[in-house]
Enzyme design. Structure first.
Site, short mmCIF file in Angstrom:
data_model
loop_
_atom_site.label_atom_id
_atom_site.label_comp_id
_atom_site.label_asym_id
_atom_site.label_seq_id
_atom_site.Cartn_x
_atom_site.Cartn_y
_atom_site.Cartn_z
N LYS A 12 -10.29 2.05 -7.79
CA LYS A 12 -10.31 3.64 -8.33
C LYS A 12 -9.47 4.07 -8.60
O LYS A 12 -8.25 3.57 -9.21
CB LYS A 12 -10.33 3.93 -6.49
N TYR A 52 -22.36 6.30 -3.34
CA TYR A 52 -22.37 6.47 -2.29
C TYR A 52 -23.03 7.28 -1.83
O TYR A 52 -23.15 8.13 -0.94
CB TYR A 52 -20.78 7.32 -2.20
N ASN A 115 -7.40 4.75 -1.66
CA ASN A 115 -7.12 3.82 -1.03
C ASN A 115 -7.76 2.65 -2.00
O ASN A 115 -8.38 1.20 -1.68
CB ASN A 115 -8.17 2.87 0.09
N HIS A 118 -12.83 -0.70 -3.56
CA HIS A 118 -14.10 -0.49 -3.59
C HIS A 118 -14.62 -2.23 -2.92
O HIS A 118 -13.92 -2.87 -4.62
CB HIS A 118 -15.30 0.12 -3.98
N GLU A 129 -25.10 -3.52 -5.49
CA GLU A 129 -24.05 -2.47 -6.36
C GLU A 129 -23.58 -3.26 -7.84
O GLU A 129 -23.40 -3.11 -8.58
CB GLU A 129 -22.93 -2.59 -5.53
P1 DAT Z 1 -15.31 0.73 2.70
O1 DAT Z 1 -14.23 1.28 1.43
O2 DAT Z 1 -14.08 0.36 3.52
O3 DAT Z 1 -15.76 -0.23 2.45
P2 DAT Z 1 -16.60 2.69 4.09
O4 DAT Z 1 -18.10 1.95 3.08
O5 DAT Z 1 -17.20 2.98 5.20
O6 DAT Z 1 -14.77 2.06 3.47
O7 DAT Z 1 -16.78 3.98 3.32
C1 DAT Z 1 -16.00 4.32 2.08
C2 DAT Z 1 -15.15 6.27 1.53
O8 DAT Z 1 -15.62 6.70 1.78
C3 DAT Z 1 -13.82 4.52 2.06
O9 DAT Z 1 -12.87 3.87 0.71
C4 DAT Z 1 -12.97 6.04 1.94
C5 DAT Z 1 -14.17 6.87 2.66
N1 DAT Z 1 -13.96 7.20 4.28
C6 DAT Z 1 -14.66 6.31 4.84
N2 DAT Z 1 -14.51 6.73 6.35
C7 DAT Z 1 -13.64 7.72 6.05
C8 DAT Z 1 -13.46 9.25 6.85
N3 DAT Z 1 -13.59 9.07 7.84
N4 DAT Z 1 -12.52 9.99 6.38
C9 DAT Z 1 -12.88 10.48 5.24
N5 DAT Z 1 -12.43 9.36 4.40
C10 DAT Z 1 -13.45 8.07 4.48
MG MG Z 2 -17.99 0.62 2.14
#
Ligand code: DAT
Ligand code: MG
Length: 154
Positions: A12, A52, A115, A118, A129
């Site tokens: 990212k 997303y 973070n 991805h 994807e």
């Molecule tokens: P990951 O990136 O571990 O697959 P995810 O798919 O659940 O996590 O969510 C995508 C991204 O969205 C994640 O990297 C960070 C953001 N995100 C997820 N849940 C969140 C939350 N509760 N508050 C803020 N950002 C969040």
């Molecule tokens: Mg995810």
């Protein structure tokens, strides 16, 4: 081969800006995952929204889209046995401050909104994807000489 899977990995914008591209890619490379696609690119609003789409409507969605479009990213398509779970474990859990030491997020990050990486979360999403981020001709089908020392059945 049994359990051969594909995953889309993104370094990212924070990972790129912090000069962690090599550090992050090398962890997946050393894990044994086979590179089949690699590019450095800006992310369009359209691609960000499609990527997303499952998070549309959630409170953090606008921030998520602006984060991923805030600077260039590196996109990787990786292949390997159990690639989805293996890559997710190499990344660490979503919240960096809870991610285990030894993982990318646990070693290099502090916050969920920064973070670093991805990674696809299921075999089905890995296929989807990779197809969303790479055109078929951008994917390289090749045999790695070391494959038989990493994939038992190769
Ligand atoms: P990951 O990136 O571990 O697959 P995810 O798919 O659940 O996590 O969510 C995508 C991204 O969205 C994640 O990297 C960070 C953001 N995100 C997820 N849940 C969140 C939350 N509760 N508050 C803020 N950002 C969040
Ligand atoms: Mg995810």
């Amino acid at each position: 081969m049994h359990n051969m899977e594909r995953t889309l990995i993104l370094v990212k914008p924070d990972g790129v800006q912090r000069g962690l591209v090599g550090e992050i890619i090398s962890r997946f490379e050393r894990r044994g995952l086979r590179l089949i696609g690699l590019k450095f690119m800006n992310v369009s609003q359209t691609l960000a929204e499609e990527h997303y789409a499952i998070h549309r409507g959630k409170p953090f969605y606008p921030g998520l889209v602006s984060y991923i479009t805030s600077g260039p990213v590196v996109a990787l398509a990786l292949e390997g046995t159990n690639a989805i779970v293996a890559a997710r474990n190499t990344m660490g859990v979503t919240k960096c401050h809870e991610a285990a030491p030894g993982t990318i997020r646990g070693d290099l990050g502090l916050e969920i909104g920064r973070n670093l990486v991805h990674g696809s979360d299921s075999v089905e999403n890995g296929e989807k994807e990779v197809a969303l981020w790479f055109r078929p001709e951008e994917l390289v089908s090749w045999t790695r000489d070391v494959d038989r020392w990493i994939f038992e059945g190769a």
